[in-house]
Design an enzyme around this catalytic site. Structure first.
Site, PDB file in Angstrom:
ATOM      1  N   LEU A  50       0.861  -1.183   0.000  1.00 21.71           N
ATOM      2  CA  LEU A  50       0.000   0.000   0.000  1.00 21.71           C
ATOM      3  C   LEU A  50       0.892   1.226   0.000  1.00 21.71           C
ATOM      4  CD1 LEU A  50      -2.490  -1.329   2.706  1.00 21.71           C
ATOM      5  CD2 LEU A  50      -2.807  -1.357   0.213  1.00 21.71           C
TER       6      LEU A  50
ATOM      7  N   ASN B 199      -2.385  -5.410   9.727  1.00 24.09           N
ATOM      8  CA  ASN B 199      -2.631  -5.074   8.309  1.00 24.09           C
ATOM      9  C   ASN B 199      -1.689  -5.819   7.366  1.00 24.09           C
ATOM     10  OD1 ASN B 199      -4.809  -3.649   7.166  1.00 24.09           O
ATOM     11  ND2 ASN B 199      -3.434  -2.153   6.264  1.00 24.09           N
TER      12      ASN B 199
ATOM     13  N   LYS C 130       6.124   5.248  11.651  1.00 26.51           N
ATOM     14  CA  LYS C 130       5.154   6.343  11.524  1.00 26.51           C
ATOM     15  C   LYS C 130       5.735   7.677  11.990  1.00 26.51           C
ATOM     16  CE  LYS C 130       1.772   3.475  10.410  1.00 26.51           C
ATOM     17  NZ  LYS C 130       1.297   3.411   9.016  1.00 26.51           N
TER      18      LYS C 130
END
Length: 504
Positions: free
Chosen positions: A109, A326, A392
């Protein structure tokens, strides 16, 4: 009289309100047609396909009647539907690893920007380790698999309109690597005004007043976009059967041969169509989505779906012990079947935003993992925490750049010299948020092999060859600066006040 978000929240709809819904849907259709007529360029055909998808999600949004889950119906998943990784790994991999790999596709992604870390362009192009970007490491991992097992695992990138152009420019550098790379774009949906529930865009353009009028609708869009791009059919024709999906910024999400073997070894009549990798929840993961049993199906429960009165219960690490990494393994023929049947009913996430000019808008999004309820014989696999290593923030970046990890063929593994397997808790202050500021504050990355906890706040810099051990807290008050000198060893120390090392 027009429809508002408040109207949608009402549990019972009068006949008049239902007519209002239908009228609003008709108005939305007219507004979208106006946008399509505003341009005659090639983007019109792409937008028409995107708008079909948007109309579908908007229709479901208008039809919503109360919460998507009834809390009393939620149950813990049965133990036989959440397999332990150790159980899967104990079953030895057969000699036919190459045959299994040749049926696999890796999809990353790649729709996000690096803005939260102070970088322009796709997040996947940020350097994270030894001058390697997220994308470099991904290509190295897959190339290593292909060379080691003489396999043909392709890489697919799901880009967004934010990342597509920059990503495709950089792909030329991988031309001579042993990995085929494909890309496709996720949809582009119009942001809608929170009050009028109509698009804020004036035409299909993405500049000037329309710069903030569009959004990529979450990674749940993968199924429709993948199918619509034609790439799904291409890969099926090449004999591919499964796709391994993960976030490109999760450096722990590498191809796992044990999970692949488990998928490939199932009987044809009980073939598992979807595996979600979950891992044990810690107090820092309380907002992560979890797997539940709901109406006889495994289902992903996100915090956005939880009634306000139950949020604390959702965050509990005793009731909900696992969360979604995920990392997902999904059957390609099953995606094709569900798309053809229009049977991918994903919960809508209503994401409110305030634009730079102060306008309140909403984005209608979906999550890729929410589709687990649609697939046959779906499972969760409780994997080690090492398979969840997202970057992140700059705090995460410090961990993966340090000697806590060693790099081999694009994969990061915890150093054998660290005596305990858990990663330290690192919290860097706002002076470190942007990657360039972060790099400027370290002459080189400290030795962190024996670190448990690090908090840094304020104007702090680190000299060369600093060593951090145990719990280290460094706080420079406003107006003060702390320079940690070269070669310093800080073990279970609190450093505060003002410490400057000046050249003379």
């Amino acid at each position: 009289m027009s429809l508002t978000v408040a109207d949608l929240a009402r549990p019972g709809m009068t006949e008049f309100q239902e007519q209002l819904r239908q009228q609003h849907e008709k108005t939305m259709h007219q507004e979208l047609e106006k946008l399509l007529l505003s341009s005659t360029g090639p983007e019109t055909q792409i937008s028409r396909k995107d708008f079909e998808g948007f109309r579908g999600i908007f229709h479901r949004f208008l039809q919503r009647k109360g919460p998507s889950v009834e809390w009393p119906k939620i149950q813990r998943p049965p133990e036989d539907l959440i397999l332990s990784y150790e159980h899967i790994k104990a079953r030895s991999c057969p000699e036919g690893i190459t045959a299994g790999l040749n049926k696999l596709v890796v999809l990353k992604l790649n729709g996000g920007l690096g803005t939260s870390m102070g970088c322009k362009g796709p997040k996947s192009l940020i350097s994270v380790r030894s001058e390697n970007t997220f994308l470099d490491l991904t290509v190295q991992q897959i190339e290593h698999l292909n060379k080691t097992f003489n396999a043909d695992v392709p890489l697919v990138l799901m880009n967004s309109f934010n990342t597509d152009e920059d990503t495709n420019k950089i792909l030329q550098k991988y031309t001579h690597h042993r990995v085929k790379i494909h890309t496709f774009n996720q949809s582009r949906y119009p942001r809608i005004n929170k009050e009028s529930l109509l698009p804020i865009a004036t035409d299909l353009g993405m500049k000037g007043e329309n710069a903030e009028a569009w959004y990529p609708p979450g990674h749940g869009d993968i199924y429709a976009s993948f199918h619509n791009s034609g790439l799904l059919d291409t890969l099926l024709a090449e004999g591919k059967e499964y796709i391994f999906v993960s976030n490109i910024d999760n450096l722990g999400a590498t191809v796992d041969l044990s999970i692949l073997h488990h998928l490939m070894s199932q009987p044809a009549d009980r073939r598992c169509e979807f595996i979600m990798e979950v891992t044990d929840k810690t107090r820092s993961d309380v907002k992560g989505g979890t797997l539940i049993q709901y109406e006889d199906h495994l289902r992903l429960l996100e915090i956005a779906q939880v009634p306000k009165d139950n949020v604390d219960e959702f965050k509990s690490v005793t009731k909900f012990k696992i969360f979604n990494t995920n990392n997902l393994w999904i059957s390609l023929p099953a995606i094709k079947r569900l798309q053809q049947q229009n049977a991918m009913d994903l919960e809508i996430i209503v994401n409110p935003k305030t634009l730079d000019g102060g306008l309140n808008v909403i984005q209608l999004e979906t999550a890729v993992g929410a589709a687990i309820k649609c697939f046959d014989n779906a499972l969760g696999v409780n994997v080690p925490r090492s398979r969840f290593l997202p970057v992140k923030t700059s705090s995460d970046l410090l961990l993966v750049m340090s000697n806590l990890y060693s790099l081999d063929a694009g994969s990061l593994t915890m150093s054998k010299r660290r005596e305990f397997p858990s990663t330290p808790h690192v919290k860097l202050g706002s002076s470190f948020t942007k990657v360039q500021d972060f790099l400027n504050r370290f002459d080189n990355i400290p030795d962190m092999l024996e670190l448990d906890h690090l908090t840094v706040s304020g104007d702090v810099t680190f000299g060369k060859n600093v060593s951090l051990k145990g719990t280290v807290i460094i706080i420079a008050n406003h107006g003060d600066r702390i320079d940690i000198p070269a070669g310093a060893v800080l073990e279970n120390k609190i450093v505060s006040g003002n410490l400057r090392i000046l050249d003379h």
